[in-house]
Design an enzyme around this catalytic site. Structure first.
Site, mmCIF file in Angstrom:
data_model
loop_
_atom_site.group_PDB
_atom_site.id
_atom_site.type_symbol
_atom_site.label_atom_id
_atom_site.label_comp_id
_atom_site.label_asym_id
_atom_site.label_seq_id
_atom_site.Cartn_x
_atom_site.Cartn_y
_atom_site.Cartn_z
ATOM 1 N N HIS A 182 53.774 132.485 102.256
ATOM 2 C CA HIS A 182 52.493 133.101 101.903
ATOM 3 C C HIS A 182 51.632 133.065 103.156
ATOM 4 O O HIS A 182 51.758 132.128 103.966
ATOM 5 C CB HIS A 182 51.746 132.289 100.850
ATOM 6 C CG HIS A 182 52.434 132.180 99.535
ATOM 7 N ND1 HIS A 182 53.369 131.230 99.260
ATOM 8 C CD2 HIS A 182 52.282 132.897 98.399
ATOM 9 C CE1 HIS A 182 53.783 131.359 98.014
ATOM 10 N NE2 HIS A 182 53.148 132.371 97.464
ATOM 11 N N ASP A 217 50.288 129.639 103.592
ATOM 12 C CA ASP A 217 51.212 128.533 103.892
ATOM 13 C C ASP A 217 51.196 128.272 105.394
ATOM 14 O O ASP A 217 51.489 127.168 105.856
ATOM 15 C CB ASP A 217 52.664 128.880 103.517
ATOM 16 C CG ASP A 217 52.853 129.105 102.028
ATOM 17 O OD1 ASP A 217 52.002 128.662 101.257
ATOM 18 O OD2 ASP A 217 53.863 129.744 101.660
ATOM 19 N N MET A 255 60.932 137.666 104.146
ATOM 20 C CA MET A 255 59.929 137.978 103.112
ATOM 21 C C MET A 255 58.611 137.270 103.399
ATOM 22 O O MET A 255 58.596 136.104 103.762
ATOM 23 C CB MET A 255 60.472 137.561 101.739
ATOM 24 C CG MET A 255 59.604 137.938 100.557
ATOM 25 S SD MET A 255 58.273 136.758 100.230
ATOM 26 C CE MET A 255 59.060 135.681 99.048
ATOM 27 N N GLU A 313 57.222 140.176 91.093
ATOM 28 C CA GLU A 313 57.804 138.994 90.424
ATOM 29 C C GLU A 313 57.066 138.728 89.117
ATOM 30 O O GLU A 313 55.858 138.511 89.115
ATOM 31 C CB GLU A 313 57.688 137.786 91.353
ATOM 32 C CG GLU A 313 58.214 136.504 90.728
ATOM 33 C CD GLU A 313 58.176 135.327 91.696
ATOM 34 O OE1 GLU A 313 58.024 135.543 92.915
ATOM 35 O OE2 GLU A 313 58.276 134.184 91.208
ATOM 36 N N LYS A 330 56.321 136.660 85.461
ATOM 37 C CA LYS A 330 56.316 135.323 84.850
ATOM 38 C C LYS A 330 55.528 135.448 83.552
ATOM 39 O O LYS A 330 54.495 136.120 83.533
ATOM 40 C CB LYS A 330 55.640 134.334 85.811
ATOM 41 C CG LYS A 330 55.733 132.888 85.367
ATOM 42 C CD LYS A 330 55.180 131.958 86.449
ATOM 43 C CE LYS A 330 55.255 130.515 86.012
ATOM 44 N NZ LYS A 330 54.686 129.602 87.014
ATOM 45 N N GLU A 368 62.924 135.819 88.928
ATOM 46 C CA GLU A 368 63.122 134.374 89.150
ATOM 47 C C GLU A 368 63.814 133.758 87.936
ATOM 48 O O GLU A 368 63.380 133.977 86.794
ATOM 49 C CB GLU A 368 61.780 133.682 89.408
ATOM 50 C CG GLU A 368 61.958 132.165 89.508
ATOM 51 C CD GLU A 368 60.726 131.397 89.947
ATOM 52 O OE1 GLU A 368 60.048 131.853 90.889
ATOM 53 O OE2 GLU A 368 60.459 130.335 89.350
ATOM 54 N N HIS A 405 61.479 131.890 85.522
ATOM 55 C CA HIS A 405 60.504 132.695 84.789
ATOM 56 C C HIS A 405 61.152 133.458 83.635
ATOM 57 O O HIS A 405 60.592 133.539 82.542
ATOM 58 C CB HIS A 405 59.787 133.643 85.746
ATOM 59 C CG HIS A 405 59.060 132.920 86.837
ATOM 60 N ND1 HIS A 405 58.405 133.566 87.853
ATOM 61 C CD2 HIS A 405 58.877 131.593 87.068
ATOM 62 C CE1 HIS A 405 57.865 132.666 88.660
ATOM 63 N NE2 HIS A 405 58.140 131.464 88.207
ATOM 64 N N ASP A 415 64.576 135.177 93.314
ATOM 65 C CA ASP A 415 64.155 133.771 93.387
ATOM 66 C C ASP A 415 65.121 132.934 92.563
ATOM 67 O O ASP A 415 65.120 132.970 91.326
ATOM 68 C CB ASP A 415 62.723 133.607 92.852
ATOM 69 C CG ASP A 415 61.680 133.930 93.907
ATOM 70 O OD1 ASP A 415 62.052 134.293 95.046
ATOM 71 O OD2 ASP A 415 60.474 133.808 93.611
ATOM 72 N N ASP A 427 57.056 125.680 84.156
ATOM 73 C CA ASP A 427 57.841 126.242 85.260
ATOM 74 C C ASP A 427 58.383 125.101 86.122
ATOM 75 O O ASP A 427 57.660 124.503 86.917
ATOM 76 C CB ASP A 427 56.909 127.137 86.083
ATOM 77 C CG ASP A 427 57.627 127.897 87.179
ATOM 78 O OD1 ASP A 427 58.849 128.058 87.093
ATOM 79 O OD2 ASP A 427 56.944 128.330 88.115
ATOM 80 N N ASP A 439 61.084 125.022 88.390
ATOM 81 C CA ASP A 439 61.521 125.317 89.766
ATOM 82 C C ASP A 439 62.521 124.280 90.283
ATOM 83 O O ASP A 439 62.367 123.730 91.384
ATOM 84 C CB ASP A 439 60.310 125.397 90.716
ATOM 85 C CG ASP A 439 59.404 126.584 90.414
ATOM 86 O OD1 ASP A 439 59.874 127.569 89.819
ATOM 87 O OD2 ASP A 439 58.212 126.522 90.779
ATOM 88 N N ASP A 457 63.545 129.576 95.366
ATOM 89 C CA ASP A 457 62.136 129.274 95.090
ATOM 90 C C ASP A 457 62.113 128.042 94.189
ATOM 91 O O ASP A 457 61.950 128.143 92.979
ATOM 92 C CB ASP A 457 61.444 130.460 94.426
ATOM 93 C CG ASP A 457 59.967 130.176 94.216
ATOM 94 O OD1 ASP A 457 59.477 129.174 94.778
ATOM 95 O OD2 ASP A 457 59.298 130.922 93.488
HETATM 96 C C1 GLT Z 1 54.464 130.188 93.485
HETATM 97 C C2 GLT Z 1 55.213 130.736 92.303
HETATM 98 C C3 GLT Z 1 56.470 131.378 92.701
HETATM 99 C C4 GLT Z 1 56.270 132.601 93.529
HETATM 100 C C5 GLT Z 1 55.667 132.315 94.840
HETATM 101 C C6 GLT Z 1 55.346 133.620 95.537
HETATM 102 S S1 GLT Z 1 54.339 131.248 94.783
HETATM 103 O O1 GLT Z 1 55.076 129.021 93.940
HETATM 104 O O2 GLT Z 1 55.443 129.672 91.389
HETATM 105 O O3 GLT Z 1 57.277 131.691 91.602
HETATM 106 O O4 GLT Z 1 57.528 133.167 93.790
HETATM 107 O O5 GLT Z 1 54.012 133.960 95.416
HETATM 108 MN MN MN Z 2 58.758 129.377 89.195
HETATM 109 MN MN MN Z 3 59.083 132.631 92.410
#
Ligand code: GLT
Ligand code: MN
Ligand code: MN
Length: 392
Positions: free
Chosen positions: A55, A58, A89, A182, A184, A218, A221, A246, A256, A258, A292
């Protein structure tokens, strides 16, 4: 070194925000120090990644002066060149600053919307400067807790206006960038607009420059929404819209998470890698394999690199398992037998009146067809045995 040691040719990427995640959660502060992006680049090169994504904020703290920005970017580019990493990206943080508390492109205040679009233009300049080919939009704050606050149809229109404008910006500047949206379903907002990859795919078809826009699905998500990631990705691939991905892991019905790729729903991960690699015969996905995800909050930096290696190794192990599964004679036989008479020539590609006549003339015995066993139990068990290392 073994077969599963990642190499740059595998196109594995991580976000600065992933390996740089300090382990903050809603109930507690950071457990790891903030790491200099230059050191993250060095660490990623060491574990065998191909690229690093980011980002704007970041790398460049919010509110930095132009001179400071140029100094930071110059130093980062030196590190990339030194370690041989690329930035495939770039994205824009439209969620951390309190100005975005009611969204960015969909916020009710026109100044907030203008600020968001302008911030994206600056991030697009950065993306171009870093040589990125994809720009992701994750609209985490584009949603609502109370739908009384705005007409949700107006939210769709505002999202469209912002994307149309930013597509034109990229075209006018001559940047070689494509956008990936993306989805969610929720978190951080109660409900987020355009909640799934399927919603995104339709929305893209309504954009003025839809050829520039694809999706960035993702795992976590789609799983939060209770959906099949594999089906969403397949639809995107079939539409030529899988611009980015992702990869991570997630338990259904949770926040979420991750998690490290493949650490939950191993069969979902296997089927996803199989699809991306095209081992069943489809055209493979050729873009970056982006993770991600972030390390457990229990970890120090050594654990972060264990996590990063784990994502990549699991991907490569699943790829080898998928290749072996699809080369297995019994698997091929079961799949071939299920695809009995695999052609619709009776009614596809001919005039509809002729097709209707041919369909009516054809002798088809539904009761006989209904008694046929398809052997999917056996097929699935073979898949499980490959996954467990008991076969192949
Ligand atoms: C954030 C989010 C991710 C996105 C990122 C891109 S930022 O961490 O949870 O799923 O992919 O903006
Ligand atoms: Mn996520
Ligand atoms: Mn993501």
């Amino acid at each position: 070194m073994d077969h599963f040691t990642p190499r740059p040719a595998d196109k594995f990427t991580f976000g600065l925000w992933t390996v740089g995640n300090p382990g903050r959660d809603p109930f507690g502060g950071p457990v790891r120090p903030t790491t200099d992006p230059v050191d993250l680049v060095a660490g990623l090169a060491e574990v065998g990644a191909w690229g690093v994504n980011l980002h704007d904020n970041d790398l460049i703290p919010f509110g930095s002066s132009a001179t400071e920005r140029d100094r930071i970017v110059g130093r980062f580019k030196d590190a990339l060149a030194r370690h041989g990493l690329v930035v495939p990206m770039t994205t824009c943080n439209l969620f951390s600053h309190p100005v975005f508390k009611d969204g960015a492109f969909t916020a009710n205040d026109a100044d907030v919307r203008a600020f968001a679009v302008r911030k994206c233009m600056d991030a697009l300049d950065l993306a171009h400067e870093l040589g990125s080919s994809t720009f992701v939009f994750w609209g985490g704050r584009e949603g609502a807790e109370t739908d009384a606050c705005r007409d949700p149809m107006e939210a769709v229109r505002r999202n469209r206006r912002a994307l149309d404008c930013l597509c034109e910006y990229v075209m006018e500047r001559g940047y070689k960038l494509r956008f990936a949206l993306e989805a969610k379903p929720n978190e951080p907002r109660g409900d987020i607009y355009l909640a799934t990859t399927g919603h995104m795919l339709h929305f893209i078809s309504t954009l003025a420059h839809s050829e520039l826009v694809g999706v960035n699905p993702e795992v976590a998500h789609e799983t939060m929404a209770g959906l099949s990631m594999v089906h969403g990705v397949a639809q995107a691939m079939e539409a030529g819209k899988l611009f980015h991905i992702d990869l991570n892991a997630q338990k259904i019905g949770r926040y979420d998470q991750d998690l490290r790729f493949g650490s939950e729903d191993l069969r979902g991960a296997f089927l996803l890698v199989r699809l991306l690699e095209g081992t069943a015969g489809n055209a493979p996905y050729t873009g970056p394999r982006h993770f991600d995800a972030h390390a457990y909050r229990t970890e120090d930096m050594q654990g972060v690199w264990d996590f990063a290696r784990g994502c990549m190794r699991t991907y490569l192990i699943l790829k080898a398992r998928a290749q072996a599964f699809d080369a297995d004679a019994e698997v091929r036989d079961i799949i071939a037998a299920a695809h009995r008479g695999d052609s619709d020539e009776l009614w596809v590609g001919r005039d509809v009146a002729g097709a209707a006549r041919a369909l009516r003339a054809r002798v088809i015995d539904p009761d006989a067809l209904a008694t046929r066993g398809l052997r999917y139990e056996r097929l699935d068990q073979i898949m499980i045995e490959y996954l467990l290392g008991a076969r192949g």
